[in-house]
Design an enzyme around this catalytic site. Structure first.
Site, PDB file in Angstrom:
ATOM      1  N   PRO A  93      11.183   2.251 -13.537  1.00 20.36           N
ATOM      2  CA  PRO A  93      10.715   1.093 -12.782  1.00 20.36           C
ATOM      3  C   PRO A  93      11.070   1.203 -11.298  1.00 20.36           C
ATOM      4  CG  PRO A  93      12.711   0.520 -13.979  1.00 20.36           C
ATOM      5  CD  PRO A  93      12.369   1.942 -14.364  1.00 20.36           C
TER       6      PRO A  93
ATOM      7  N   TYR B 299      -4.261  -2.561   0.063  1.00 17.32           N
ATOM      8  CA  TYR B 299      -4.674  -2.940  -1.294  1.00 17.32           C
ATOM      9  C   TYR B 299      -5.240  -4.359  -1.363  1.00 17.32           C
ATOM     10  CZ  TYR B 299      -1.076   0.648  -2.375  1.00 17.32           C
ATOM     11  OH  TYR B 299      -0.295   1.765  -2.425  1.00 17.32           O
TER      12      TYR B 299
ATOM     13  N   CYS C  64      -4.034  -2.882  16.890  1.00 16.76           N
ATOM     14  CA  CYS C  64      -5.437  -2.973  17.300  1.00 16.76           C
ATOM     15  C   CYS C  64      -6.386  -2.575  16.174  1.00 16.76           C
ATOM     16  CB  CYS C  64      -5.653  -2.105  18.529  1.00 16.76           C
ATOM     17  SG  CYS C  64      -4.591  -2.648  19.857  1.00 16.76           S
ATOM     18  N   GLU C  65      -6.345  -3.302  15.090  1.00 15.31           N
ATOM     19  CA  GLU C  65      -7.275  -3.116  13.979  1.00 15.31           C
ATOM     20  C   GLU C  65      -7.463  -4.473  13.320  1.00 15.31           C
ATOM     21  OE1 GLU C  65      -7.168  -0.129  11.081  1.00 15.31           O
ATOM     22  OE2 GLU C  65      -6.053   1.294  12.313  1.00 15.31           O
TER      23      GLU C  65
HETATM   24  C1  PLP Z   1       5.055   5.005  -8.685  1.00 16.96           C
HETATM   25  C2  PLP Z   1       5.696   5.567  -9.889  1.00 16.96           C
HETATM   26  C3  PLP Z   1       6.654   4.823 -10.597  1.00 16.96           C
HETATM   27  C4  PLP Z   1       7.062   3.424 -10.225  1.00 16.96           C
HETATM   28  O1  PLP Z   1       6.061   2.484 -10.298  1.00 16.96           O
HETATM   29  P1  PLP Z   1       6.414   0.932 -10.098  1.00 16.96           P
HETATM   30  O2  PLP Z   1       5.128   0.253 -10.185  1.00 16.96           O
HETATM   31  O3  PLP Z   1       7.046   0.785  -8.765  1.00 16.96           O
HETATM   32  O4  PLP Z   1       7.356   0.555 -11.208  1.00 16.96           O
HETATM   33  C5  PLP Z   1       7.254   5.422 -11.683  1.00 16.96           C
HETATM   34  N1  PLP Z   1       6.941   6.690 -12.070  1.00 16.96           N
HETATM   35  C6  PLP Z   1       6.033   7.430 -11.409  1.00 16.96           C
HETATM   36  C7  PLP Z   1       5.723   8.799 -11.888  1.00 16.96           C
HETATM   37  C8  PLP Z   1       5.378   6.896 -10.304  1.00 16.96           C
HETATM   38  O5  PLP Z   1       4.466   7.632  -9.664  1.00 16.96           O
END
Ligand code: PLP
Length: 421
Positions: free
Chosen positions: A276, A318, A346-347
């Site tokens: 995580p 996003y 400036c965007e």
């Molecule tokens: C980005 C990523 C995560 C973490 O994702 P979260 O959404 O921040 O929990 C974990 N493992 C891998 C391989 C990733 O690319």
């Protein structure tokens, strides 16, 4: 729950008033809460107990050395996606045996550094990578512990730029090819198969895609064991979403997520790893900014603030929502009014929010963007020659700058002139 609350009419990070930090370091800045980081990490620990497990923080969400040291001190491992992150994890005191190395583009030089420095496992994402890793390990007289990242072809039902588990994505190998690739790996002298890896995307607000993916991993575990592989570790990735809008229904809790893990792969006797990022760091951080001008357009009022898309790119990249709150608590019954909140870059894309209801604000007032602890500072740039902004860590009634704002001279002197100029 986080530790950014109003107290006596003023927003605090734990026991420290945000305005006090602003006076000391200047705006804009990021502020993180130790208590919140700790709480979020412990939620995952509880969710996975009593299974044998390691919670590996995804460093790409927030790679500040002090944040990494804080989590490492609680027993966290790290998920790194570049050799830079690997070296930073080591610098923060994380032992190699608690670092997993993910990512589709590891170079031979990266592999050598990680093998020599110590690594828990490589999460291998392709056959060419597997062969390269074998060569490097053999040349060092070592065996590289690996999982293979399988792509389970499930729809994570999240933003397309952060969905990674569909067959059209660049990540992992198709789960249908897994047995063949594991057989190939087992035949390589420099490779030691230790488990399976899967990561289907980020900001998932539904447990169902996790459940689908983990069921596929459970099935694959049995097949691979029948083929003679020692599958003793399952890396189940990261991706659990967080509430960016307090008014919306809350995403599932780590405890519910843990229940899915136990239900799908809990009886296989494997050590469970998870990665995580956002759920640990996201709501443990604020971006604090000052209103420079209130500008009345023909149809709308703009709040021009001193933070910009280079400091927090998620809204522009996003279309992400961040709750925005005034640092001084509005008096009860204060009428709100809609503002477009924009930065100085400036965007037109440098817009944090449109028609956002806020209490009346004026130049010099402070505002805070919530949920900015993940993919905030980590994705920042110096676009428009704007310095990377300071990061501050609060712990109870103490705070410290954990990355200082560079001076303009430092920024200018990073460039060099060739001899002919
Ligand atoms: C980005 C990523 C995560 C973490 O994702 P979260 O959404 O921040 O929990 C974990 N493992 C891998 C391989 C990733 O690319």
């Amino acid at each position: 729950m986080d530790h950014f609350l109003y107290r006596d009419g003023a927003l605090h990070a734990e026991d420290v008033a945000i305005s006090e930090i602003a006076a000391a370091v200047g705006t804009p800045f990021y502020v993180y809460s130790t208590a919140t980081l700790t709480r979020h990490f412990k939620l995952f620990e509880e969710a996975l107990s009593p299974l044998p497990h390691l919670v590996c923080f995804a460093m790409k969400s927030n790679a500040n050395l002090a944040v990494i040291r804080t989590l490492a001190g609680l027993g966290a491992g790290m998920d790194v996606v570049s050799i830079g992150e690997y070296l930073k994890a080591k610098a923060a005191g994380v032992p190699g045996e608690r670092i997993v190395f993910s990512g589709v583009g590891k170079t031979r030089a990266d592999m050598r550094t990680a093998l020599e420095g110590g690594i828990r496992q490589f999460n291998v994402e392709s056959e060419p990578e597997l062969l390269a890793l074998n060569e490097v390990a053999v040349s060092l007289g070592l065996r590289a512990p690996i999982t293979i990242r399988v792509n389970p072809d499930v729809d994570a039902k999240t933003h397309e730029k952060i969905a990674t588990g569909k067959k059209e994505n660049k990540f992992g190998i198709p789960i249908s090819r897994a047995r063949a690739v594991y057989a190939e790996a087992a035949a390589l002298k420099g490779i030691e198969v230790v488990g399976i890896d899967v990561h289907i995307g980020s900001q998932l607000v539904d447990l169902e895609p996790f459940e689908q993916a983990y069921l596929k991993v459970a099935e694959l575990t049995k097949l691979l064991r029948a083929d003679g592989h020692d599958i003793r570790r399952l890396d189940l990735g990261g991706g659990l979403g967080i509430p960016y809008e307090r008014s919306n229904a809350a995403p599932p809790l780590p405890l519910d997520y843990g229940a899915v893990i136990k239900r799908t792969v809990g009886d296989l006797g494997c050590e469970i790893e998870i990665e995580p990022g956002r759920l640990i760091s996201g709501n443990a951080g604020l971006l604090v900014s000052e209103v420079i001008y209130v500008k009345s357009g023909e149809e709308r009022e703009f709040l021009i603030v001193d933070a910009a898309m280079n400091d927090l790119v998620r809204p522009s990249m996003y279309g992400a929502h961040h709750d925005i709150v005034p640092v001084i608590e509005p008096a009860p019954g204060t009428e709100t009014q809609p503002y477009d909140i924009v930065g100085p870059v400036c965007e037109t894309g440098d817009t944090f929010a449109k028609q956002r209801p806020l209490p009346p604000l004026k130049a010099g007032d402070l505002i805070a963007f919530r949920s900015a602890g993940a993919y905030g500072a980590a994705m920042a740039s110096e676009y428009n020659m704007r310095p990377l902004i300071p990061e501050v860590l609060v712990n109870g009634d103490q705070f410290a700058v954990i990355r200082a704002r560079p001076t303009y001279d430092e920024m200018i002197n990073r460039d060099t002139l060739p001899s002919w100029l």
